[in-house]
Motif scaffolding. Structure first.
Motif, PDB file in Angstrom:
ATOM      1  N   LEU A   1     -14.606 -25.699  31.406  1.00 29.18           N
ATOM      2  CA  LEU A   1     -13.579 -25.121  30.563  1.00 29.18           C
ATOM      3  C   LEU A   1     -12.414 -24.674  31.404  1.00 29.18           C
ATOM      4  CD1 LEU A   1     -14.099 -21.567  30.482  1.00 29.18           C
ATOM      5  CD2 LEU A   1     -16.238 -22.674  29.909  1.00 29.18           C
TER       6      LEU A   1
ATOM      7  N   ALA B   1      -9.167 -22.027  31.532  1.00 31.48           N
ATOM      8  CA  ALA B   1      -8.693 -20.762  30.964  1.00 31.48           C
ATOM      9  C   ALA B   1      -7.472 -20.298  31.744  1.00 31.48           C
ATOM     10  CB  ALA B   1      -9.802 -19.719  31.026  1.00 31.48           C
TER      11      ALA B   1
ATOM     12  N   LEU C   1     -10.328 -23.605  36.429  1.00 36.18           N
ATOM     13  CA  LEU C   1     -11.459 -24.383  35.942  1.00 36.18           C
ATOM     14  C   LEU C   1     -12.732 -23.593  36.192  1.00 36.18           C
ATOM     15  CD1 LEU C   1     -12.539 -27.126  34.838  1.00 36.18           C
ATOM     16  CD2 LEU C   1     -12.800 -27.824  37.225  1.00 36.18           C
ATOM     17  N   ASP C   2     -13.520 -23.441  35.151  1.00 33.93           N
ATOM     18  CA  ASP C   2     -14.806 -22.767  35.272  1.00 33.93           C
ATOM     19  C   ASP C   2     -15.858 -23.656  34.621  1.00 33.93           C
ATOM     20  OD1 ASP C   2     -16.594 -20.823  36.049  1.00 33.93           O
ATOM     21  OD2 ASP C   2     -15.965 -19.348  34.571  1.00 33.93           O
TER      22      ASP C   2
ATOM     23  N   THR D   1     -20.804 -27.558  31.052  1.00 32.48           N
ATOM     24  CA  THR D   1     -19.633 -27.607  30.195  1.00 32.48           C
ATOM     25  C   THR D   1     -18.486 -27.002  30.981  1.00 32.48           C
ATOM     26  OG1 THR D   1     -20.961 -27.349  28.189  1.00 32.48           O
ATOM     27  CG2 THR D   1     -18.610 -26.844  28.013  1.00 32.48           C
TER      28      THR D   1
ATOM     29  N   LYS E   1      -3.703 -21.978  35.500  1.00 32.86           N
ATOM     30  CA  LYS E   1      -4.989 -21.992  34.806  1.00 32.86           C
ATOM     31  C   LYS E   1      -6.088 -22.114  35.859  1.00 32.86           C
ATOM     32  CE  LYS E   1      -3.268 -22.830  30.507  1.00 32.86           C
ATOM     33  NZ  LYS E   1      -1.973 -22.234  30.678  1.00 32.86           N
TER      34      LYS E   1
ATOM     35  N   ARG F   1     -19.936 -23.638  32.602  1.00 29.68           N
ATOM     36  CA  ARG F   1     -21.117 -22.965  32.055  1.00 29.68           C
ATOM     37  C   ARG F   1     -22.252 -23.975  32.086  1.00 29.68           C
ATOM     38  NH1 ARG F   1     -18.051 -19.412  32.767  1.00 29.68           N
ATOM     39  NH2 ARG F   1     -17.241 -17.958  31.265  1.00 29.68           N
TER      40      ARG F   1
END
Length: 96
Positions: free
Chosen positions: A91, A93, A78-79, A89, A76, A81
């Motif tokens: 998230l 993915a 980590l990003d 925030t 996965k 926004r």
């Protein structure tokens, strides 16, 4: 392997600098199970990892993961926004 985007690393650097823990601090992430909704990601800026945390270094910043969280976040990324008010925030993915 869990990876961190450049924008997420920049956000973490911003947060750790703002809370004056930049030298050794980072973002601690924990993945919590929810009965019906799956999982929720908890994040906190902290001065150091908790005992037993895995430490991921990326672009001059650190992310601390409890071992069970690290296993669940394999493959996965980590990003982040940023909203119009400047709030971040984070998230997680599936890797691209």
């Amino acid at each position: 392997m869990f990876t961190i985007t450049e924008s997420a690393a920049e956000a973490i650097n911003h947060l750790t600098t703002a809370q004056d823990v930049r030298a050794r601090g980072g973002l601690r992430m924990t993945l919590n199970d929810l009965p019906e909704d799956g999982s929720a990601l908890s994040v906190e800026v902290t001065a150091h990892p908790a005992p037993g945390d895995d430490v991921i270094d990326a672009a001059g910043t650190q992310v601390f993961l409890a071992r069970e969280t690290r296993v669940r976040l394999t493959d996965k990324f980590l990003d982040v926004r940023k909203d119009i008010d400047g709030h971040f925030t984070f998230l997680v993915a599936t890797s691209r």
